[in-house]
Design an enzyme around this catalytic site. Structure first.
Site: not given
Ligand code: PGA
Length: 249
Positions: A9, A11, A94, A96, A166, A172, A212
């Site tokens: 991904n 991003k 996701h 985000e 996730e 991240g 991560s």
């Protein structure tokens, strides 16, 4: 047999030129084996990235799609448009998107259905935030996300879903879930699918871990019985790190 998958991904990273270069480098390094590798670049890159793929094991995917089919929705990109680039997958839900763009379970459920209707395979993301884990609600939260996003699908449609667990606190941050934490949640998700769709479908559903994931921890994560691969953010931006994760299988 369920599939082993490593999806990158990207991003909101890489210019078009950098993205094409990265896709070509990865395409050169991919060896045809049983691992499915998916590149999810920004929309702008998608057509060129999909077009630069020559390996059977490598695929392109979107990072999101609209919850509407077509029409006057300025700035949106539909599932049909994504499929028309040659992409075959799309990330949906996701964290985000859930957090920054306020995507609810209901919106994500619409996106999943549009993706499936347009012959895209959804990579459906779920995961708890740190406070939810600390208060012991993580299992309930993740089960509810999976249920509300996916459990009104027919068994035939559900068969096409890939799930990515996730934990938001691991995305991240450099903090990875331990192999035990990942396995525990993946098992919970698989059992939840078993309860709804039966053992045959549940045992064939690929459940990826994200957060991560790096070449140095991928082997330990992927060696768990219910972890079928990874959804990779930061480490997917470098061909050597990304391929290091693919080769951890
Ligand atoms: P990360 O992101 O690998 O950079 O933690 C994972 C993801 O958000 O899919």
């Amino acid at each position: 047999m369920r599939k082993k998958i490593v999806a990158g991904n990207w991003k909101m990273n890489k210019t078009l030129q950098e993205g094409i270069e990265l896709a070509k480098t990865i395409n050169r390094q991919v060896e045809e084996n049983e691992v499915i590798i998916i590149l999810c670049p920004p929309f702008i890159h998608l057509s060129e990235v999909a077009g630069s793929i020559t390996k059977d094991a490598l695929f392109a995917g979107g990072q999101n799609c609209s919850s509407e089919a077509s029409g006057a929705y300025t700035g949106e990109v539909s599932a049909e448009m994504i499929r028309s680039t040659g992409a075959e997958y799309v990330i949906i839900g996701h964290s985000e998107r859930r957090t920054y763009f306020k995507e609810t379970d209901e919106i994500l459920n619409k996106k999943v259905k549009l993706a499936l209707a347009n012959d895209l395979i959804p990579i459906f993301c779920c995961g708890e935030v740190l406070a939810e884990r600390q208060s012991g609600k993580h299992i309930q939260i993740v089960k509810s996300q999976v249920e509300k996003g996916l459990f009104d699908l027919s068994p035939e449609d559900f068969r096409r879903i890939v799930i990515a667990y996730e934990p938001v606190w691991a995305i991240g941050t450099g903090v990875t879930a331990t192999a035990e934490q990942a396995q525990e949640m993946h098992k919970v998700i698989r059992e939840h699918i078993t309860d709804k769709y039966g053992n045959e479908i549940a045992s064939n559903t690929s459940i990826l871990y994200g957060g991560s994931c790096k070449p140095s921890n991928a082997k330990e994560l992927f060696s768990n019985p219910d972890v079928d691969g990874g959804l990779i953010g930061g480490a997917s931006l470098s061909a050597s790190d990304f391929m290091g994760i693919v080769n951890a299988f």
